[in-house]
Design a protein around this motif. Structure first.
Motif, mmCIF file in Angstrom:
data_model
loop_
_atom_site.group_PDB
_atom_site.id
_atom_site.type_symbol
_atom_site.label_atom_id
_atom_site.label_comp_id
_atom_site.label_asym_id
_atom_site.label_seq_id
_atom_site.Cartn_x
_atom_site.Cartn_y
_atom_site.Cartn_z
ATOM 1 N N SER A 237 35.390 41.197 32.979
ATOM 2 C CA SER A 237 36.819 41.630 32.273
ATOM 3 C C SER A 237 37.628 41.785 33.562
ATOM 4 O O SER A 237 38.982 41.614 33.169
ATOM 5 C CB SER A 237 36.590 42.515 31.505
ATOM 6 N N GLU A 238 37.243 42.241 34.882
ATOM 7 C CA GLU A 238 38.150 42.592 35.839
ATOM 8 C C GLU A 238 38.455 41.416 36.758
ATOM 9 O O GLU A 238 38.996 41.449 37.805
ATOM 10 C CB GLU A 238 37.371 43.719 36.764
ATOM 11 N N THR A 239 37.747 40.306 36.483
ATOM 12 C CA THR A 239 38.002 39.035 37.295
ATOM 13 C C THR A 239 39.327 38.800 37.691
ATOM 14 O O THR A 239 39.624 38.494 38.594
ATOM 15 C CB THR A 239 37.066 37.902 36.861
ATOM 16 N N TYR A 240 40.180 38.526 36.421
ATOM 17 C CA TYR A 240 41.589 38.234 36.537
ATOM 18 C C TYR A 240 42.362 39.219 37.632
ATOM 19 O O TYR A 240 43.057 38.779 38.388
ATOM 20 C CB TYR A 240 42.362 38.136 35.376
ATOM 21 N N SER A 241 41.961 40.257 37.464
ATOM 22 C CA SER A 241 42.875 41.503 38.221
ATOM 23 C C SER A 241 42.510 41.371 39.653
ATOM 24 O O SER A 241 43.234 41.449 40.484
ATOM 25 C CB SER A 241 42.502 42.980 37.772
ATOM 26 N N ARG A 242 41.245 41.235 39.746
ATOM 27 C CA ARG A 242 40.747 41.166 41.557
ATOM 28 C C ARG A 242 41.386 39.789 41.886
ATOM 29 O O ARG A 242 42.014 39.662 43.186
ATOM 30 C CB ARG A 242 39.526 40.664 41.289
ATOM 31 N N GLU B 243 41.205 40.946 29.662
ATOM 32 C CA GLU B 243 40.705 39.590 29.071
ATOM 33 C C GLU B 243 39.278 39.973 29.163
ATOM 34 O O GLU B 243 38.378 39.613 30.036
ATOM 35 C CB GLU B 243 41.157 38.366 29.870
ATOM 36 N N GLU B 244 38.509 39.907 27.625
ATOM 37 C CA GLU B 244 36.924 40.023 27.957
ATOM 38 C C GLU B 244 36.387 38.956 28.071
ATOM 39 O O GLU B 244 35.299 38.787 28.485
ATOM 40 C CB GLU B 244 36.761 40.973 26.549
ATOM 41 N N GLY C 66 35.403 37.711 46.487
ATOM 42 C CA GLY C 66 35.736 38.819 45.851
ATOM 43 C C GLY C 66 35.658 38.588 44.448
ATOM 44 O O GLY C 66 35.263 39.568 43.552
ATOM 45 N N LEU C 67 35.752 37.360 43.916
ATOM 46 C CA LEU C 67 35.582 36.790 42.378
ATOM 47 C C LEU C 67 34.167 36.994 42.019
ATOM 48 O O LEU C 67 33.848 37.641 40.905
ATOM 49 C CB LEU C 67 36.320 35.618 42.132
ATOM 50 N N PHE C 68 33.306 36.640 42.969
ATOM 51 C CA PHE C 68 31.749 36.787 42.700
ATOM 52 C C PHE C 68 31.561 37.969 42.403
ATOM 53 O O PHE C 68 30.661 38.582 41.610
ATOM 54 C CB PHE C 68 31.158 35.958 43.790
ATOM 55 N N TRP C 69 31.872 39.080 43.500
ATOM 56 C CA TRP C 69 31.416 40.333 43.476
ATOM 57 C C TRP C 69 31.931 41.003 42.168
ATOM 58 O O TRP C 69 31.196 41.815 41.716
ATOM 59 C CB TRP C 69 32.159 41.063 44.880
ATOM 60 N N GLN D 144 49.258 37.020 28.205
ATOM 61 C CA GLN D 144 49.429 37.227 29.523
ATOM 62 C C GLN D 144 49.319 38.358 30.104
ATOM 63 O O GLN D 144 48.781 38.436 31.235
ATOM 64 C CB GLN D 144 50.977 36.674 29.714
ATOM 65 N N MET D 145 49.785 39.353 29.513
ATOM 66 C CA MET D 145 49.480 40.841 29.920
ATOM 67 C C MET D 145 47.959 41.141 29.800
ATOM 68 O O MET D 145 47.660 41.837 30.709
ATOM 69 C CB MET D 145 50.233 41.810 29.101
ATOM 70 N N ASN D 146 47.145 40.780 29.009
ATOM 71 C CA ASN D 146 45.865 40.988 29.048
ATOM 72 C C ASN D 146 45.366 40.437 30.342
ATOM 73 O O ASN D 146 44.273 40.919 30.898
ATOM 74 C CB ASN D 146 45.162 40.574 27.795
ATOM 75 N N MET D 147 45.667 39.231 30.762
ATOM 76 C CA MET D 147 45.121 38.702 31.690
ATOM 77 C C MET D 147 45.568 39.293 33.012
ATOM 78 O O MET D 147 44.670 39.539 33.771
ATOM 79 C CB MET D 147 45.412 37.132 31.922
#
Length: 399
Positions: A361-366, A151-152, A351-354, A143-146
């Protein structure tokens, strides 16, 4: 609360206590004292590492004495409450679960059920009464990774689930038809910058995003120069023209219309550019038959609306010029989307696409950064900044 849920909750509390004992030993029962000492140490380290001169240089005029006073008060309060921290946190969790399950709110029940399903999928355990401390540790690490974007191996299927959850759970909001020239049109046009305004804490009452003072001038100038390369009127119009006529909509459609990724790669591209194309093509191919073709428009036009307001604030464009551009943006958005929810989801998907094309790996944080804004705009919580899109209906037609 059902007996099954209560039993699962009690078992989970026992397991968490055991898990903490495994980490801290028998001193766990004195965790309040340990937390108190840890708080004292961490606050002392923080105070020693604060660079007052750097703060003053970054934010001219800041009252550093007041900041230090607040920090000392916060330290004293934190240490004071340290002994009861675990008990208070456990009580909060328990009360929240009790409230959710006793409220009869179907959406909350569904959300919790979905979380339980994800938990089962992640741990491979169907019977929560058989959870071990290792299971809990693995779950929380995942969960923290996500949440932290670490999350790679980002699954597009999981991203699709997040998008579908937005369609299923968020309210549509109200809709109205207005006559040409109605004063509400200007309010609606301002609200099209809603997500970026929410993230940046801007007001949506007038065309100006903030009060005119040195602090906000420097802040908005930084946003325009550092993120958009905008320093004058020509830059404003060039950027707006790109967003409204091309933007990521054009890029997304280019990927969607290509049969293979090789068609999109040329010899002049470096490795980073090639990787962006490959990621963008992968994202588009997965979603092109699952989402509307114009799914990027809210992302492009929503950012354009924010740039108009920032540029007006900086006096790069006049009020008349700002409203002229916002009129065009609103006209396309009214003809494209049927609700604030559709518009907002379009913004988030863009924003997810960008993000995915640059670094999967940055998709979840976005996602979590922007969905918080969307939920805030479409949810009444009693806070002034929340629920603005619910209180201000979507214009479905200008008569």
């Amino acid at each position: 609360m059902s007996n099954e849920v209560k039993k699962a909750q009690e078992e989970m509390e026992k397991l968490m206590k055991q898990h903490m004992k495994d980490i801290y030993g028998e001193n766990f029962e004195n965790m309040g004292d340990l937390m108190k000492q840890a708080l004292e140490n961490s606050m002392a380290d923080l105070e020693n590492n604060i660079d007052i001169e750097a703060i003053q240089n970054a934010v001219p005029g800041v009252d550093t004495a007041a900041i230090m006073k607040k920090m000392q008060e916060a330290k004293e309060e934190a240490v004071k409450n340290g002994t009861n921290a675990i008990e208070a946190q456990a009580a909060e969790v328990t009360n929240a679960m009790n409230e959710m399950f006793s409220s009869g709110n179907t959406n909350l029940q569904d959300i919790i059920s979905e979380q339980m399903k994800q938990f089962q999928a992640m741990t491979g355990i169907e019977d929560f009464t058989k959870l071990t401390p290792e299971d809990m540790q693995n779950y929380y690490e995942n969960q923290m990774n996500m949440w932290n974007g670490l999350e790679e191996d980002v699954s597009l299927e999981d991203v699709g689930t997040l998008i579908q959850n937005m369609y299923d759970s968020l309210p549509e909001g109200n809709k109205i038809k207005v006559k040409n020239g109605d004063e509400y049109i200007e309010k609606f046009e301002i609200m099209l910058s809603g997500i970026l305004s929410y993230i940046n804490g801007h007001d949506n009452d007038t065309l100006d995003v903030e009060e005119h003072n040195e602090f906000f001038h420097d802040r908005i100038n930084y946003i325009l120069t550092e993120f958009w390369g905008i320093e004058n009127k020509d830059d404003v119009y060039n950027t707006i023209a790109w967003l409204l006529n091309e933007g990521h909509t054009d890029e997304y459609l280019g990927y969607a219309n290509a049969d293979t990724v090789d068609e999109l790669i040329n010899e002049d591209m470096d490795e980073e550019e090639i990787e962006i194309v490959k990621n963008g093509f992968e994202f588009t191919k997965y979603f092109k038959d699952k989402l509307p073709e114009n799914i990027m428009l809210g992302w492009d036009y929503g950012r354009a609306a924010a740039i108009v307001r920032w540029s007006y604030f900086m006096n790069y464009i006049s009020e008349e010029e700002a409203w002229e551009i916002l009129d065009k943006i609103a006209g396309v958005m009214i003809g494209t989307f049927n609700s604030w929810k559709e518009f907002g989801i379009s913004y988030i998907v863009g924003g997810l696409f960008w993000t995915y094309r640059k670094d999967p790996s940055e998709t979840y944080s976005r996602y979590y950064e922007t969905v918080e804004a969307l939920e805030g705009l479409l949810t009444e919580t009693g806070e002034e900044e929340d629920g603005e899109w619910l209180r201000n209906p979507w214009i479905e037609e200008v008569l």
